[in-house]
Motif scaffolding. Sequence first.
Motif, PDB file in Angstrom:
ATOM      1  N   THR A 158       0.844  -1.196   0.000  1.00  0.00           N
ATOM      2  CA  THR A 158       0.000   0.000   0.000  1.00  0.00           C
ATOM      3  C   THR A 158       0.878   1.243   0.000  1.00  0.00           C
ATOM      4  O   THR A 158       1.870   1.306   0.728  1.00  0.00           O
ATOM      5  CB  THR A 158      -0.919   0.010   1.232  1.00  0.00           C
ATOM      6  OG1 THR A 158      -1.727  -1.171   1.218  1.00  0.00           O
ATOM      7  CG2 THR A 158      -1.819   1.234   1.227  1.00  0.00           C
ATOM      8  N   TYR A 184     -12.214   7.430  -1.457  1.00  0.00           N
ATOM      9  CA  TYR A 184     -10.909   7.055  -1.987  1.00  0.00           C
ATOM     10  C   TYR A 184     -10.007   8.259  -2.240  1.00  0.00           C
ATOM     11  O   TYR A 184      -8.799   8.188  -2.003  1.00  0.00           O
ATOM     12  CB  TYR A 184     -11.068   6.265  -3.285  1.00  0.00           C
ATOM     13  CG  TYR A 184     -11.761   4.943  -3.110  1.00  0.00           C
ATOM     14  CD1 TYR A 184     -11.258   3.969  -2.261  1.00  0.00           C
ATOM     15  CD2 TYR A 184     -12.936   4.667  -3.797  1.00  0.00           C
ATOM     16  CE1 TYR A 184     -11.896   2.751  -2.103  1.00  0.00           C
ATOM     17  CE2 TYR A 184     -13.593   3.451  -3.646  1.00  0.00           C
ATOM     18  CZ  TYR A 184     -13.065   2.506  -2.797  1.00  0.00           C
ATOM     19  OH  TYR A 184     -13.703   1.305  -2.640  1.00  0.00           O
ATOM     20  N   LYS A 216      -9.937  -7.043   1.066  1.00  0.00           N
ATOM     21  CA  LYS A 216     -10.243  -5.659   0.765  1.00  0.00           C
ATOM     22  C   LYS A 216      -9.901  -5.350  -0.685  1.00  0.00           C
ATOM     23  O   LYS A 216      -9.054  -6.008  -1.290  1.00  0.00           O
ATOM     24  CB  LYS A 216      -9.455  -4.713   1.678  1.00  0.00           C
ATOM     25  CG  LYS A 216      -9.703  -4.914   3.159  1.00  0.00           C
ATOM     26  CD  LYS A 216      -8.824  -3.978   3.983  1.00  0.00           C
ATOM     27  CE  LYS A 216      -9.023  -4.203   5.472  1.00  0.00           C
ATOM     28  NZ  LYS A 216      -8.135  -3.327   6.280  1.00  0.00           N
ATOM     29  N   ASP A 218      -8.508  -2.190  -2.445  1.00  0.00           N
ATOM     30  CA  ASP A 218      -7.943  -0.872  -2.145  1.00  0.00           C
ATOM     31  C   ASP A 218      -7.180  -0.353  -3.355  1.00  0.00           C
ATOM     32  O   ASP A 218      -6.151  -0.920  -3.734  1.00  0.00           O
ATOM     33  CB  ASP A 218      -7.001  -0.984  -0.939  1.00  0.00           C
ATOM     34  CG  ASP A 218      -6.431   0.359  -0.512  1.00  0.00           C
ATOM     35  OD1 ASP A 218      -6.771   1.383  -1.139  1.00  0.00           O
ATOM     36  OD2 ASP A 218      -5.644   0.380   0.456  1.00  0.00           O
ATOM     37  N   ASN A 221      -3.436   0.058  -3.002  1.00  0.00           N
ATOM     38  CA  ASN A 221      -2.574  -1.108  -2.856  1.00  0.00           C
ATOM     39  C   ASN A 221      -2.150  -1.584  -4.238  1.00  0.00           C
ATOM     40  O   ASN A 221      -2.997  -1.801  -5.115  1.00  0.00           O
ATOM     41  CB  ASN A 221      -3.312  -2.217  -2.106  1.00  0.00           C
ATOM     42  CG  ASN A 221      -2.445  -3.445  -1.897  1.00  0.00           C
ATOM     43  OD1 ASN A 221      -2.296  -4.275  -2.790  1.00  0.00           O
ATOM     44  ND2 ASN A 221      -1.863  -3.546  -0.724  1.00  0.00           N
ATOM     45  N   LYS A 454      -5.910   9.183   4.553  1.00  0.00           N
ATOM     46  CA  LYS A 454      -6.467   7.836   4.545  1.00  0.00           C
ATOM     47  C   LYS A 454      -7.647   7.743   5.506  1.00  0.00           C
ATOM     48  O   LYS A 454      -7.617   8.252   6.616  1.00  0.00           O
ATOM     49  CB  LYS A 454      -5.393   6.820   4.940  1.00  0.00           C
ATOM     50  CG  LYS A 454      -5.842   5.373   4.793  1.00  0.00           C
ATOM     51  CD  LYS A 454      -4.695   4.414   5.086  1.00  0.00           C
ATOM     52  CE  LYS A 454      -5.130   2.959   4.896  1.00  0.00           C
ATOM     53  NZ  LYS A 454      -4.019   2.026   5.176  1.00  0.00           N
TER      54      LYS A 454
END
Length: 575
Positions: A158, A184, A216, A218, A221, A454
Motif C-alpha cells: 500500500t 478514496y 479488501k 484498495d 494497494n 487515509k
Amino acid sequence: MARYHGRHAAAKQDGTSAHRRFLGGSRLRRGLGATAVAAVAMAALTASQAPGVELGGKGADGSNGRTDGGNGAPGDDSYHTELPPLETPNPPGSAPGAPGAGGDESGIPASVLAAYKKAARSLASSSSGCGLRWELLAAIGKVESGQARGGAVDKEGTTLRPILGPVLNGEGFASIKDTDGGEYDGDAAYDRAVGPMQFIPSTWARWGADGNGDGKKDPNNVHDAALAAGRYLCADGRDLAVKADLDRAILSYNNSSDYLRTVLAWFAYYRDGAHGVPDGEGVLPTSPGAGGLDDRPAKGSPERAGDGGSGGKKPGKPGKPSDRPSKPGNKPGNGGGNTPSPSPTPPGKPTPSPSPTAPASLERVGAQEFTAVAGDDFAGSPRVKAETSKGKGVNGVRVQFEIRGETGAVFDGGAKRKTVSTNADGVATAPRLSSGTKAGDFTVRATAPGRGLKAVDFRASVTAAQADTLARTGEGALESAKGGDFANDVEVKATRKGKAASGVAVSAALSGGAKGPFFKGADNKPLRALSGLKTNSKGVLKLPQLHADDNPGTYTLTLKANGGAKLTVKLTIKD
C-alpha cells in the motif's frame, strides 16, 4: 489512467461528450516542436522492439492505431510523458533480467514488480485471461504513477501516501462530480484518479479487485490495483497478442494516440529486459503528474527514508544532459533535443512547502468496535484525531462520519452521514449513534474531505432486540369449557429499560404434554408450542386463539423473550 475514457470509464458524466470536455485543455498543451522530437525518438526506438510490438502506426484494421472504438477525445496530459532510453536495457552479451543489467530506467521496485507479475499469472490461470503480459502493466504503471512513486509502498504493497491525479473540476480536465463521497480520493466535491494505476472512484467501483487476498479492494494497494488494471485491459474479450486489441486496451485507459505510443514504448523497453530494485529506489518521472518528482513528500518524512532524501533517483548525473529525448509538450523554439534537468520553478510561483500545521493523517482514538442491542443507542461514538506529521492535533479540520452497510442504524437526527470539526486537541467525535431495529454488522468510516488523508474505519454490530420484562396487557381470567375456546386472548407487552421493545423474538409453550389447551396449526392439528413470534412496533404481541380439549384442569402458558424476560400465565379448562 483508467478514468475518463473508453466504454468502461465514467464518460459523459455531465451529459456532454467527452470530446467537448477535453478539447479546451489538452490540445493546446502539445507543441509542434515537441511532437517532431517525439517522432524522431519513436523512429529510433523501433530498432530494438520486441517481436510483435509496434509503436503507433496502423493497427490490424488500418485505423492508425485508434482501434478503441471510443469517443475520439484527446488525452488529458496528466500522465508522464518521458520516453525510455534509446539503448536496450540489456547490453549485448548480458543475460536478460540479470541484476544490474541496463540502466536505472529498467529497474522496477521489487514490490511493484511482484504485483505486476502476480496479476498477470492470476489472469493467465483464470477464464478472464487475455494474453496479458506483466510488462504492459509495468508500462502503464510507469506513465501513470512512476511505478507507485518509485516503489514508495509498505510491506503490504500500500502506498505510503495517497497518489492522486488532478481534481476533475472541468478546469483543463474532465468535470466529474464526486461519486464516492471522498472515500478514496478525499474529495467530496469532484473525483480524482487514485493509486498506482490511477483509477477514478466510479471505475474502481466496477473493476476493483483484491489482489493480495486480504479481503479488501484498495486502489492504493499495488497488488489490488495491478489486478484491477489487468481485468480492465482484458475486458470485452480482447486478445492482447493481437495488435488491434492491444491498442484498443491501452486506448481504453486513455484515448490518446500520444498516450498509446508512450505506453507501447515502455512496453517494448521492459520486454527487452527489466530488473528489480529496492522499494523506494525507483526512478521518478520529471514531467508533472501523479507520483512524479514534483509529487514527493516533504524532506525527512517516513516515505523518503532510505533514499538519502531524494525521493527516488533522478535520471542522469549533475552537469550531464539526460540521454532521453525531451517530453512531448515543450514549446516550439526551445531547441528540442535533450534537456539537462527539470526546469526551475518559474519566478513568482515558488513551490510551497508543506505547512507544519496541516493535518498529515487521521488516527483512531479509543475503541475500534461498537455494539448495541436493536432499538438502543450505542454507548459510545467513534472518534478520530487529525494530526500533523509530528503527532500534534489540528483544530478545525472537518471530518465526515458515514454509516456504511445494510443497517438501520443512523446518527442523531436520522442521517447516515454527518460532518463535524475537530476540537482544540484535534479530536472529532461522531454524533450519537442509534442502532435501529435491524440486527447485523456495519462500518462507520471517518474521512477528511479534500485533504487526501487515509480513511479510518470502525466496526459496529447490532444484536437482536431484547426485552427484560414481559407483562399481560389485560387482566381477564383465561378460562374455557371443555372442547371450547378461551374467551380472552393472550396479549403481552415487552419492554427494555422501561421502553417498549419492538421486534423481540418470543416463544410460547403449554404444559400438559399431549392434553390440555392448544393452538391450531395450519393443518388444524393441535400445537402446544410456538416459536418465531415477534413483538410489533409498540412492543406488543397477541397470541393466536387458544382452544380447550376435553381434559379439565389447570395448566400454564410460559412465554420467553430474547434477552431473558419470562412470563407464566394460568389457564383453566372447566369441567
